[in-house]
Design a protein around this motif. Structure first.
Motif, short mmCIF file in Angstrom:
data_model
loop_
_atom_site.label_atom_id
_atom_site.label_comp_id
_atom_site.label_asym_id
_atom_site.label_seq_id
_atom_site.Cartn_x
_atom_site.Cartn_y
_atom_site.Cartn_z
N SER A 48 0.83 -1.21 0.00
CA SER A 48 0.00 0.00 0.00
C SER A 48 0.86 1.26 0.00
O SER A 48 0.55 2.23 -0.68
CB SER A 48 -0.92 0.01 1.21
OG SER A 48 -1.86 -1.02 1.12
N CYS B 191 -7.16 0.85 3.75
CA CYS B 191 -6.29 0.57 4.88
C CYS B 191 -7.06 0.72 6.20
O CYS B 191 -6.93 -0.12 7.09
CB CYS B 191 -5.09 1.50 4.86
SG CYS B 191 -3.97 1.27 6.23
N GLU C 55 -6.81 4.07 -1.32
CA GLU C 55 -5.88 3.22 -0.58
C GLU C 55 -5.96 3.48 0.91
O GLU C 55 -5.94 2.54 1.71
CB GLU C 55 -4.44 3.45 -1.05
CG GLU C 55 -4.07 2.71 -2.29
CD GLU C 55 -4.13 1.20 -2.14
OE1 GLU C 55 -3.68 0.67 -1.10
OE2 GLU C 55 -4.63 0.57 -3.06
N SER C 56 -6.09 4.74 1.30
CA SER C 56 -6.16 5.05 2.73
C SER C 56 -7.47 4.56 3.33
O SER C 56 -7.49 4.07 4.46
CB SER C 56 -5.98 6.54 2.97
OG SER C 56 -7.04 7.26 2.42
N LEU D 281 2.27 1.60 -3.53
CA LEU D 281 1.25 2.13 -4.45
C LEU D 281 0.98 3.60 -4.20
O LEU D 281 0.83 4.39 -5.15
CB LEU D 281 -0.04 1.33 -4.30
CG LEU D 281 -0.11 0.01 -5.04
CD1 LEU D 281 -1.40 -0.72 -4.70
CD2 LEU D 281 0.00 0.21 -6.53
N THR D 282 0.94 4.00 -2.93
CA THR D 282 0.71 5.40 -2.61
C THR D 282 1.85 6.27 -3.14
O THR D 282 1.61 7.33 -3.72
CB THR D 282 0.56 5.57 -1.09
OG1 THR D 282 -0.55 4.79 -0.64
CG2 THR D 282 0.33 7.02 -0.71
#
Length: 113
Positions: free
Chosen positions: A5, A56, A52-53, A8-9
């Motif tokens: 992650s 997560c 993504e966040s 990717l970020t």
């Protein structure tokens, strides 16, 4: 956040920065429409960072047992709710015009306005 992650970020942020720089160059030296296009394209990776966040946070809540559906991931919960709200299989495959024989609604539902 897991390492994938984070990777990717970082990739999304780098892509967004490069597209924003390209937009600046297009506004300076190229056609304005291309600058607008690159400006809009630079926002897409920002949306991916937000996604993504959120994913997560949903994974963390599922691990800790918090939230409304602790054992079901966020995307899976949305899909499950949509499938449970479905009328019947024929209704899905006929775009809302027909119903199965055992369907309790039996009314003709249409997606037409």
């Amino acid at each position: 956040m897991s390492w994938s992650s984070r990777f990717l970020t970082a990739l999304y942020v780098t892509t967004s920065a490069c597209l924003a720089w390209t937009a600046v160059l297009e506004f300076r030296y190229g056609p304005a429409w291309a600058g607008c296009l690159f400006c809009a394209a630079s926002l897409v990776p920002v949306i991916a960072v937000v996604r993504e966040s959120v994913l997560c946070d949903l994974r963390r809540a599922a691990r800790l047992g918090a939230g409304p559906l602790p054992r079901i991931a966020g995307a899976e919960a949305v899909v499950r709710a949509e499938l449970e709200a479905a009328c019947c299989e024929r209704w899905w495959t006929s775009l809302g015009t027909d119903h199965d024989a055992g369907c309790p609604h039996r009314s003709r539902r249409s997606s037409a306005a």
